[in-house]
Design a protein around this motif. Sequence first.
Motif, PDB file in Angstrom:
ATOM      1  N   LEU A  31      58.025   2.776 -82.800  1.00 39.25           N
ATOM      2  CA  LEU A  31      56.599   2.541 -83.074  1.00 39.25           C
ATOM      3  C   LEU A  31      55.974   1.667 -81.994  1.00 39.25           C
ATOM      4  CD1 LEU A  31      56.798   2.002 -86.918  1.00 39.25           C
ATOM      5  CD2 LEU A  31      55.384   3.731 -85.774  1.00 39.25           C
ATOM      6  N   ASP A  32      56.673   0.614 -81.619  1.00 41.11           N
ATOM      7  CA  ASP A  32      56.168  -0.265 -80.562  1.00 41.11           C
ATOM      8  C   ASP A  32      55.988   0.516 -79.268  1.00 41.11           C
ATOM      9  OD1 ASP A  32      56.382  -2.318 -82.392  1.00 41.11           O
ATOM     10  OD2 ASP A  32      58.189  -3.171 -81.503  1.00 41.11           O
ATOM     11  N   TRP A  33      56.985   1.301 -78.922  1.00 40.98           N
ATOM     12  CA  TRP A  33      56.989   2.066 -77.677  1.00 40.98           C
ATOM     13  C   TRP A  33      55.849   3.081 -77.649  1.00 40.98           C
ATOM     14  CZ3 TRP A  33      59.562   1.632 -73.193  1.00 40.98           C
ATOM     15  CH2 TRP A  33      59.580   2.730 -72.338  1.00 40.98           C
ATOM     16  N   LEU A  34      55.759   3.879 -78.695  1.00 42.11           N
ATOM     17  CA  LEU A  34      54.767   4.962 -78.717  1.00 42.11           C
ATOM     18  C   LEU A  34      53.339   4.463 -78.914  1.00 42.11           C
ATOM     19  CD1 LEU A  34      56.873   7.546 -80.712  1.00 42.11           C
ATOM     20  CD2 LEU A  34      56.240   7.678 -78.284  1.00 42.11           C
ATOM     21  N   SER A  35      53.170   3.324 -79.572  1.00 43.56           N
ATOM     22  CA  SER A  35      51.814   2.779 -79.736  1.00 43.56           C
ATOM     23  C   SER A  35      51.439   1.875 -78.577  1.00 43.56           C
ATOM     24  CB  SER A  35      51.701   2.025 -81.061  1.00 43.56           C
ATOM     25  OG  SER A  35      52.524   0.881 -81.061  1.00 43.56           O
ATOM     26  N   LEU A  81      48.254  -5.727 -80.396  1.00 47.70           N
ATOM     27  CA  LEU A  81      49.470  -6.305 -79.839  1.00 47.70           C
ATOM     28  C   LEU A  81      50.651  -5.887 -80.705  1.00 47.70           C
ATOM     29  CD1 LEU A  81      48.224  -9.979 -79.373  1.00 47.70           C
ATOM     30  CD2 LEU A  81      48.432  -8.241 -77.587  1.00 47.70           C
ATOM     31  N   ASN A  82      51.726  -5.497 -80.073  1.00 46.61           N
ATOM     32  CA  ASN A  82      52.977  -5.248 -80.772  1.00 46.61           C
ATOM     33  C   ASN A  82      53.883  -6.452 -80.576  1.00 46.61           C
ATOM     34  OD1 ASN A  82      52.379  -2.604 -81.638  1.00 46.61           O
ATOM     35  ND2 ASN A  82      52.937  -1.782 -79.664  1.00 46.61           N
ATOM     36  N   GLU A  83      54.629  -6.788 -81.601  1.00 53.22           N
ATOM     37  CA  GLU A  83      55.615  -7.869 -81.520  1.00 53.22           C
ATOM     38  C   GLU A  83      54.977  -9.204 -81.120  1.00 53.22           C
ATOM     39  OE1 GLU A  83      58.913  -7.424 -82.494  1.00 53.22           O
ATOM     40  OE2 GLU A  83      58.037  -5.549 -83.139  1.00 53.22           O
ATOM     41  N   ALA A  84      53.927  -9.583 -81.807  1.00 57.97           N
ATOM     42  CA  ALA A  84      53.262 -10.866 -81.537  1.00 57.97           C
ATOM     43  C   ALA A  84      54.052 -11.971 -82.224  1.00 57.97           C
ATOM     44  CB  ALA A  84      51.823 -10.832 -82.033  1.00 57.97           C
ATOM     45  N   GLU A  85      54.663 -12.805 -81.421  1.00 59.52           N
ATOM     46  CA  GLU A  85      55.484 -13.894 -81.940  1.00 59.52           C
ATOM     47  C   GLU A  85      54.619 -15.146 -82.093  1.00 59.52           C
ATOM     48  OE1 GLU A  85      58.823 -15.689 -79.526  1.00 59.52           O
ATOM     49  OE2 GLU A  85      59.924 -14.409 -80.928  1.00 59.52           O
ATOM     50  N   PHE A  86      54.893 -15.922 -83.140  1.00 60.86           N
ATOM     51  CA  PHE A  86      54.117 -17.134 -83.348  1.00 60.86           C
ATOM     52  C   PHE A  86      55.025 -18.276 -83.764  1.00 60.86           C
ATOM     53  CE2 PHE A  86      54.169 -14.792 -87.303  1.00 60.86           C
ATOM     54  CZ  PHE A  86      54.488 -15.748 -88.238  1.00 60.86           C
ATOM     55  N   VAL A  87      54.554 -19.481 -83.490  1.00 61.94           N
ATOM     56  CA  VAL A  87      55.265 -20.696 -83.876  1.00 61.94           C
ATOM     57  C   VAL A  87      54.318 -21.531 -84.727  1.00 61.94           C
ATOM     58  CG1 VAL A  87      56.433 -22.773 -83.064  1.00 61.94           C
ATOM     59  CG2 VAL A  87      56.584 -20.655 -81.724  1.00 61.94           C
ATOM     60  N   LEU A  88      54.771 -21.891 -85.906  1.00 67.46           N
ATOM     61  CA  LEU A  88      53.982 -22.722 -86.805  1.00 67.46           C
ATOM     62  C   LEU A  88      54.216 -24.197 -86.494  1.00 67.46           C
ATOM     63  CD1 LEU A  88      54.603 -20.681 -90.059  1.00 67.46           C
ATOM     64  CD2 LEU A  88      52.431 -20.941 -88.862  1.00 67.46           C
ATOM     65  N   PRO A  89      53.337 -25.077 -86.966  1.00 66.82           N
ATOM     66  CA  PRO A  89      53.490 -26.507 -86.684  1.00 66.82           C
ATOM     67  C   PRO A  89      54.871 -27.071 -87.067  1.00 66.82           C
ATOM     68  CG  PRO A  89      51.335 -26.100 -87.609  1.00 66.82           C
ATOM     69  CD  PRO A  89      52.098 -24.802 -87.698  1.00 66.82           C
ATOM     70  N   ASP A  97      54.673  -7.431 -86.487  1.00 62.73           N
ATOM     71  CA  ASP A  97      54.973  -6.122 -85.916  1.00 62.73           C
ATOM     72  C   ASP A  97      53.783  -5.559 -85.135  1.00 62.73           C
ATOM     73  OD1 ASP A  97      57.571  -6.109 -86.919  1.00 62.73           O
ATOM     74  OD2 ASP A  97      56.948  -5.159 -88.791  1.00 62.73           O
ATOM     75  N   ARG A  98      52.595  -5.626 -85.707  1.00 61.37           N
ATOM     76  CA  ARG A  98      51.401  -5.138 -85.001  1.00 61.37           C
ATOM     77  C   ARG A  98      50.208  -5.969 -85.451  1.00 61.37           C
ATOM     78  NH1 ARG A  98      49.943  -1.183 -81.516  1.00 61.37           N
ATOM     79  NH2 ARG A  98      47.976  -0.096 -81.782  1.00 61.37           N
ATOM     80  N   LEU A  99      49.474  -6.478 -84.490  1.00 64.00           N
ATOM     81  CA  LEU A  99      48.262  -7.258 -84.727  1.00 64.00           C
ATOM     82  C   LEU A  99      47.112  -6.465 -84.113  1.00 64.00           C
ATOM     83  CD1 LEU A  99      46.937  -9.931 -85.662  1.00 64.00           C
ATOM     84  CD2 LEU A  99      47.436 -10.836 -83.381  1.00 64.00           C
TER      85      LEU A  99
END
Length: 158
Positions: A31-35, A81-89, A97-99
């Motif tokens: 999904l990440d690849w094709l989108s 965005l695919n695979e948007a990583e986040f860090v919380l406080p 997965d998708r934003l």
Amino acid sequence: PGPALNVVAVGERRQAASPGMAWGTRLHAALDWLSGNHAQDARPAGIAAAEWPDLKRAALGIIGAPRLRPFFDPARYLRALNEAEFVLPDGSVGRIDRLVETEDCLWVLDYKSGEADAGQLAGYRAQLEGYRQAVSGAFPAKPVRCGLVFGDGEWVEI
């Protein structure tokens, strides 16, 4: 300051604990690849050539599902965005997965390779609420909505 968001390279996923989870992990990669505007005749690293046709067919079924077009058709959103990583406080790390940003809001989408299971929705709701808080902190000017995208092309807004 709000949580940081960045994008992780396709294929950088944790190892799966079971064959079903392994399929789900590879379906996420497809999904990440094709989108992500990659050539459909190419395949992402880590997916065997013999497995690619089935994964590609499953991923394209999701991407092409009429109810999901707003999230995968570039003409229908401002950016994705695919695979948007986040860090919380608190230092915990999550991965969306998708934003997808539209004119009206931001959509946080989480892929689930199986079918919708009402018994699991409460757990998914808690997971997505954490994602919603992270995205709201990073993008306070827009409302954040969340949804689950299932392997059969169905989706549920949470």
